[in-house]
Design an enzyme around this catalytic site. Structure first.
Site, PDB file in Angstrom:
ATOM      1  N   GLY A 105       4.144   1.584  -0.601  1.00 40.87           N
ATOM      2  CA  GLY A 105       5.026   1.596  -1.775  1.00 40.87           C
ATOM      3  C   GLY A 105       4.279   2.005  -3.030  1.00 40.87           C
ATOM      4  O   GLY A 105       4.791   2.781  -3.854  1.00 40.87           O
ATOM      5  N   LYS A 133       8.253   7.726  16.696  1.00 41.39           N
ATOM      6  CA  LYS A 133       7.301   6.873  15.971  1.00 41.39           C
ATOM      7  C   LYS A 133       7.308   5.467  16.577  1.00 41.39           C
ATOM      8  O   LYS A 133       6.257   4.836  16.723  1.00 41.39           O
ATOM      9  CB  LYS A 133       7.667   6.836  14.477  1.00 41.39           C
ATOM     10  N   ALA A 138       0.823  -1.217   0.000  1.00 38.53           N
ATOM     11  CA  ALA A 138       0.000   0.000   0.000  1.00 38.53           C
ATOM     12  C   ALA A 138       0.860   1.271   0.000  1.00 38.53           C
ATOM     13  O   ALA A 138       0.702   2.138  -0.867  1.00 38.53           O
ATOM     14  CB  ALA A 138      -0.935  -0.025   1.209  1.00 38.53           C
TER      15      ALA A 138
HETATM   16  O1  KPL Z   1       1.694   3.502  12.496  1.00 43.81           O
HETATM   17  C1  KPL Z   1       0.626   3.085  12.883  1.00 43.81           C
HETATM   18  C2  KPL Z   1       0.318   1.667  12.534  1.00 43.81           C
HETATM   19  O2  KPL Z   1      -0.836   1.283  12.500  1.00 43.81           O
HETATM   20  O3  KPL Z   1       1.266   0.930  12.291  1.00 43.81           O
HETATM   21  C3  KPL Z   1      -0.286   3.931  13.712  1.00 43.81           C
HETATM   22  C4  KPL Z   1       0.366   5.258  13.940  1.00 43.81           C
HETATM   23  C5  KPL Z   1      -0.541   3.249  15.026  1.00 43.81           C
HETATM   24  C6  KPL Z   1      -1.591   4.224  13.027  1.00 43.81           C
HETATM   25  O4  KPL Z   1      -2.465   3.166  12.982  1.00 43.81           O
END
Ligand code: KPL
Length: 296
Positions: A12, A175, A10
């Site tokens: 990419g 993140k 998705a």
């Molecule tokens: O990066 C995400 C993921 O689902 O991997 C979040 C930030 C939690 C968003 O759903």
């Protein structure tokens, strides 16, 4: 630029179509051996790309790797003999821990890491939907990669907004922390991100956050409990209606990114001799879930 997307899932496919619409020459490297693959972004026209073309790989100015963290080694290993030393190699996935390996294999190449909050979904093999508008941060992983600031303009033109972050390590840790808090819990409880705002999860989320802050501070990431907790809850609320990627992986019984998310955190905690019992429990639980599929 000649841009090769390794892993047209998705995210990419979103970047492939956006780069193509911005005028770049884009080719794909997917799992299937078909020589061409077609993609359609939202309502834009269907476009055909070369797939698994060795000459496109050799001529690539930029290889954007969008496979999952646990697929990076097996996806890139067979391509190594064909990658030019001038080619910029960019990683874009959830989790941390793959760039070190990549650098050990491609030490002469500029290596760049990106983290994005764009949402994308592929309802079919050819169709990609841009489901959530986000932003992307990019920064150099090695010395040559640190000189690739021009990529901010290139990428911003294709899919804004993009910021060059000289401290990408800190952005990746933030993140990672968000993913450590949201992904395992939503996967275990098979719930939406927004469900984590309920009272029943509040003390657990706080404990997870305290552990994250302690490890991040030892890793020289400047943050504190209030800041990180606020950031996590902002993402919970902003993506309330979404299922996390790990929730989706568990739902479909696919291998998750737990080793590169919570697993990476636990390794750092061990290095600094920090106790992280709540994150360790989440890790064990996910490993048990994955294990149960192989026993069936
Ligand atoms: O990066 C995400 C993921 O689902 O991997 C979040 C930030 C939690 C968003 O759903």
């Amino acid at each position: 630029m000649n841009i090769l997307i390794l892993g047209p899932g998705a995210v990419g496919s979103l970047w492939a179509t956006k780069f193509q619409l911005a005028g770049h020459h884009v080719s794909l490297w997917g799992r299937t051996s078909e020589s061409e693959l077609s993609l359609q972004l939202d309502d834009a026209p269907l476009t055909t790309y070369s797939n698994q073309s060795i000459s496109s790989l050799q001529e690539a100015d930029l290889i954007l790797i969008t496979v999952k963290a646990w697929q990076v080694e097996s996806a890139i290993e067979p391509l190594l003999p064909h990658i030019n030393a001038d080619t910029i190699v960019m990683l874009m996935h959830n989790g941390m821990g793959t760039a070190e390996w990549l650098e050990s294999k491609l030490s002469d190449n500029p290596i760049v890491i990106a983290t994005t909050t764009h949402g994308a979904y592929k309802p079919t093999k050819q169709h990609v939907l841009h489901t959530g508008h986000g932003y992307t941060q990019v920064g150099g992983f090695n010395a040559k990669g640190a000189k690739c600031e021009f990529l901010q303009d290139v990428m911003n033109h294709a899919l804004p907004s993009v910021n060059w972050n000289p401290n990408i390590h800190s952005a990746l840790w933030t993140k990672l922390a968000i993913n450590c808090a949201i992904n395992p819990l939503t996967a275990i409880h098979q719930c939406k991100n927004g469900d984590l705002a309920a009272e029943q999860y509040s003390s657990l989320l706080e404990a997870i956050t305290h552990e994250l802050v302690e490890v991040m501070n030892k890793e020289a990431i400047v943050t504190d409990f209030d800041t990180l907790h606020r950031t996590i809850m902002q993402v919970v609320n902003a993506t309330a209606a979404n299922y996390s990627s790990m929730r989706q992986d568990v739902f479909h019984k696919r291998r998750t990114e737990i080793d590169f998310i919570t697993g990476y955190l636990l390794q750092a905690a061990k290095k600094h001799q920090i106790n992280t019992p709540e994150n360790a429990k989440l890790y064990q639980c996910l490993k048990q879930i994955e294990q149960s599929w192989t026993e069936q």
